[in-house]
Design a protein around this motif. Sequence first.
Motif, PDB file in Angstrom:
ATOM      1  N   ASN A   8      -5.800 -21.798 -36.928  1.00 13.83           N
ATOM      2  CA  ASN A   8      -6.180 -20.796 -37.920  1.00 13.83           C
ATOM      3  C   ASN A   8      -6.241 -21.490 -39.277  1.00 13.83           C
ATOM      4  OD1 ASN A   8      -6.084 -18.755 -35.964  1.00 13.83           O
ATOM      5  ND2 ASN A   8      -3.896 -18.494 -36.271  1.00 13.83           N
ATOM      6  N   GLY A   9      -7.390 -21.453 -39.901  1.00 18.90           N
ATOM      7  CA  GLY A   9      -7.548 -22.092 -41.194  1.00 18.90           C
ATOM      8  C   GLY A   9      -8.409 -23.334 -41.096  1.00 18.90           C
ATOM      9  N   HIS A  10      -8.583 -23.957 -42.212  1.00 20.74           N
ATOM     10  CA  HIS A  10      -9.435 -25.143 -42.299  1.00 20.74           C
ATOM     11  C   HIS A  10      -8.760 -26.323 -41.609  1.00 20.74           C
ATOM     12  CE1 HIS A  10     -11.777 -28.395 -44.089  1.00 20.74           C
ATOM     13  NE2 HIS A  10     -12.715 -27.459 -44.292  1.00 20.74           N
ATOM     14  N   PRO A  11      -9.516 -27.139 -40.879  1.00 21.17           N
ATOM     15  CA  PRO A  11      -8.909 -28.262 -40.166  1.00 21.17           C
ATOM     16  C   PRO A  11      -8.343 -29.356 -41.071  1.00 21.17           C
ATOM     17  CG  PRO A  11     -11.281 -28.183 -39.789  1.00 21.17           C
ATOM     18  CD  PRO A  11     -10.924 -26.969 -40.575  1.00 21.17           C
ATOM     19  N   LEU A  19       1.354 -25.518 -40.136  1.00 24.91           N
ATOM     20  CA  LEU A  19       0.327 -25.302 -39.122  1.00 24.91           C
ATOM     21  C   LEU A  19       0.358 -23.836 -38.723  1.00 24.91           C
ATOM     22  CD1 LEU A  19      -1.680 -26.512 -36.992  1.00 24.91           C
ATOM     23  CD2 LEU A  19       0.312 -26.767 -35.502  1.00 24.91           C
ATOM     24  N   ASN A  20      -0.806 -23.209 -38.705  1.00 20.13           N
ATOM     25  CA  ASN A  20      -0.898 -21.830 -38.236  1.00 20.13           C
ATOM     26  C   ASN A  20      -1.842 -21.832 -37.046  1.00 20.13           C
ATOM     27  OD1 ASN A  20      -1.820 -18.977 -37.984  1.00 20.13           O
ATOM     28  ND2 ASN A  20      -0.457 -18.722 -39.737  1.00 20.13           N
ATOM     29  N   ILE A  21      -1.331 -21.390 -35.918  1.00 19.71           N
ATOM     30  CA  ILE A  21      -2.107 -21.347 -34.676  1.00 19.71           C
ATOM     31  C   ILE A  21      -2.003 -19.968 -34.062  1.00 19.71           C
ATOM     32  CG2 ILE A  21      -1.884 -23.805 -34.130  1.00 19.71           C
ATOM     33  CD1 ILE A  21       0.364 -22.969 -32.119  1.00 19.71           C
ATOM     34  N   SER A  22      -2.954 -19.656 -33.207  1.00 22.14           N
ATOM     35  CA  SER A  22      -2.867 -18.456 -32.367  1.00 22.14           C
ATOM     36  C   SER A  22      -2.930 -18.901 -30.921  1.00 22.14           C
ATOM     37  CB  SER A  22      -4.032 -17.502 -32.658  1.00 22.14           C
ATOM     38  OG  SER A  22      -3.891 -16.908 -33.915  1.00 22.14           O
ATOM     39  N   ILE A  23      -2.204 -18.189 -30.088  1.00 20.49           N
ATOM     40  CA  ILE A  23      -2.179 -18.476 -28.661  1.00 20.49           C
ATOM     41  C   ILE A  23      -2.681 -17.239 -27.931  1.00 20.49           C
ATOM     42  CG2 ILE A  23      -0.759 -19.180 -26.694  1.00 20.49           C
ATOM     43  CD1 ILE A  23       1.231 -20.330 -28.801  1.00 20.49           C
ATOM     44  N   ASP A  24      -3.646 -17.445 -27.041  1.00 18.02           N
ATOM     45  CA  ASP A  24      -4.251 -16.339 -26.303  1.00 18.02           C
ATOM     46  C   ASP A  24      -3.230 -15.618 -25.428  1.00 18.02           C
ATOM     47  OD1 ASP A  24      -6.733 -17.038 -27.328  1.00 18.02           O
ATOM     48  OD2 ASP A  24      -7.353 -18.123 -25.524  1.00 18.02           O
ATOM     49  N   LEU A  57      -4.851 -13.348 -42.104  1.00 13.78           N
ATOM     50  CA  LEU A  57      -5.601 -13.780 -40.919  1.00 13.78           C
ATOM     51  C   LEU A  57      -6.738 -12.831 -40.590  1.00 13.78           C
ATOM     52  CD1 LEU A  57      -2.714 -15.094 -38.625  1.00 13.78           C
ATOM     53  CD2 LEU A  57      -4.289 -16.416 -40.049  1.00 13.78           C
ATOM     54  N   THR A  58      -6.496 -11.533 -40.721  1.00 12.14           N
ATOM     55  CA  THR A  58      -7.582 -10.595 -40.432  1.00 12.14           C
ATOM     56  C   THR A  58      -8.661 -10.685 -41.508  1.00 12.14           C
ATOM     57  OG1 THR A  58      -6.323  -8.777 -41.433  1.00 12.14           O
ATOM     58  CG2 THR A  58      -6.193  -9.017 -39.031  1.00 12.14           C
ATOM     59  N   ALA A  59      -8.292 -10.947 -42.763  1.00  8.23           N
ATOM     60  CA  ALA A  59      -9.287 -11.130 -43.821  1.00  8.23           C
ATOM     61  C   ALA A  59     -10.125 -12.383 -43.581  1.00  8.23           C
ATOM     62  CB  ALA A  59      -8.605 -11.209 -45.185  1.00  8.23           C
ATOM     63  N   MET A  60      -9.549 -13.352 -42.871  1.00 10.78           N
ATOM     64  CA  MET A  60     -10.295 -14.568 -42.515  1.00 10.78           C
ATOM     65  C   MET A  60     -11.257 -14.316 -41.364  1.00 10.78           C
ATOM     66  SD  MET A  60      -7.164 -17.348 -42.820  1.00 10.78           S
ATOM     67  CE  MET A  60      -7.895 -18.388 -41.590  1.00 10.78           C
ATOM     68  N   GLY A  61     -11.202 -13.105 -40.796  1.00 12.87           N
ATOM     69  CA  GLY A  61     -12.118 -12.757 -39.718  1.00 12.87           C
ATOM     70  C   GLY A  61     -11.533 -12.840 -38.326  1.00 12.87           C
ATOM     71  N   LEU A  62     -10.238 -13.125 -38.210  1.00 14.83           N
ATOM     72  CA  LEU A  62      -9.617 -13.170 -36.887  1.00 14.83           C
ATOM     73  C   LEU A  62      -9.485 -11.767 -36.338  1.00 14.83           C
ATOM     74  CD1 LEU A  62      -8.878 -15.998 -38.012  1.00 14.83           C
ATOM     75  CD2 LEU A  62      -6.736 -15.790 -36.772  1.00 14.83           C
ATOM     76  N   SER A  63      -9.648 -11.638 -35.036  1.00 11.42           N
ATOM     77  CA  SER A  63      -9.453 -10.348 -34.389  1.00 11.42           C
ATOM     78  C   SER A  63      -7.977  -9.960 -34.468  1.00 11.42           C
ATOM     79  CB  SER A  63      -9.872 -10.419 -32.920  1.00 11.42           C
ATOM     80  OG  SER A  63      -8.967 -11.250 -32.199  1.00 11.42           O
ATOM     81  N   ARG A  64      -7.700  -8.687 -34.282  1.00 14.07           N
ATOM     82  CA  ARG A  64      -6.319  -8.203 -34.273  1.00 14.07           C
ATOM     83  C   ARG A  64      -5.487  -8.936 -33.227  1.00 14.07           C
ATOM     84  NH1 ARG A  64      -3.022  -3.979 -35.581  1.00 14.07           N
ATOM     85  NH2 ARG A  64      -1.578  -3.263 -33.963  1.00 14.07           N
ATOM     86  N   GLU A  65      -6.064  -9.119 -32.025  1.00 15.51           N
ATOM     87  CA  GLU A  65      -5.341  -9.786 -30.941  1.00 15.51           C
ATOM     88  C   GLU A  65      -4.994 -11.231 -31.304  1.00 15.51           C
ATOM     89  OE1 GLU A  65      -8.273  -8.096 -30.468  1.00 15.51           O
ATOM     90  OE2 GLU A  65      -7.275  -6.290 -29.733  1.00 15.51           O
ATOM     91  N   ARG A  66      -5.973 -11.936 -31.880  1.00 12.83           N
ATOM     92  CA  ARG A  66      -5.711 -13.336 -32.251  1.00 12.83           C
ATOM     93  C   ARG A  66      -4.687 -13.398 -33.381  1.00 12.83           C
ATOM     94  NH1 ARG A  66     -10.029 -18.147 -33.584  1.00 12.83           N
ATOM     95  NH2 ARG A  66      -8.533 -19.516 -34.616  1.00 12.83           N
ATOM     96  N   ALA A  67      -4.782 -12.508 -34.347  1.00 13.84           N
ATOM     97  CA  ALA A  67      -3.825 -12.493 -35.452  1.00 13.84           C
ATOM     98  C   ALA A  67      -2.418 -12.157 -34.956  1.00 13.84           C
ATOM     99  CB  ALA A  67      -4.273 -11.518 -36.532  1.00 13.84           C
ATOM    100  N   ARG A  72       3.322 -19.489 -37.308  1.00 17.17           N
ATOM    101  CA  ARG A  72       3.282 -20.396 -38.455  1.00 17.17           C
ATOM    102  C   ARG A  72       4.403 -21.401 -38.264  1.00 17.17           C
ATOM    103  NH1 ARG A  72       5.020 -18.465 -44.205  1.00 17.17           N
ATOM    104  NH2 ARG A  72       6.959 -18.708 -43.109  1.00 17.17           N
ATOM    105  N   LEU A  73       4.037 -22.659 -38.120  1.00 21.22           N
ATOM    106  CA  LEU A  73       4.987 -23.731 -37.858  1.00 21.22           C
ATOM    107  C   LEU A  73       5.015 -24.672 -39.057  1.00 21.22           C
ATOM    108  CD1 LEU A  73       3.632 -24.335 -34.277  1.00 21.22           C
ATOM    109  CD2 LEU A  73       5.755 -23.152 -34.845  1.00 21.22           C
ATOM    110  N   THR A  74       6.202 -25.006 -39.510  1.00 22.55           N
ATOM    111  CA  THR A  74       6.351 -25.852 -40.683  1.00 22.55           C
ATOM    112  C   THR A  74       7.356 -26.953 -40.378  1.00 22.55           C
ATOM    113  OG1 THR A  74       5.988 -23.915 -42.075  1.00 22.55           O
ATOM    114  CG2 THR A  74       6.911 -25.843 -43.148  1.00 22.55           C
TER     115      THR A  74
END
Length: 104
Positions: A8-11, A19-24, A57-67, A72-74
């Motif tokens: 999630n976000g720019h590479p 790091l922000n990721i989504s897991i299906d 995340l939803t403002a970035m266009g991610l679906s509700r499920e993906r968001a 968020r890992l730091t």
Amino acid sequence: MPQAVHLNGHPADRLPNTLNISIDNVIGEEVLAATPGIASSTGSACHEGKAEPSTVLTAMGLSRERALGALRLTVGRWTTERDVDAASDQLAQSVQTLWSNRER
């Protein structure tokens, strides 16, 4: 799980330690609850305790499920590569367990 994990976000244009990721097919909060050895979050500290997807995340266009599947890992100054590998293994195991439980 490469096909199930999404950045999630720019590479490249991002904080170097975050790091922000989504897991299906999982809810981020469930993953964290199943992985007590990991100190992480599903969003910013100001939204802690809310069961809603991140508005960023939803403002970035991610679906509700993906968001909802976001983590968020730091890492900190003293985080080692071994720590990152161990966290990755623990998170993967928790996700596999959650997926298995849903199949039943």
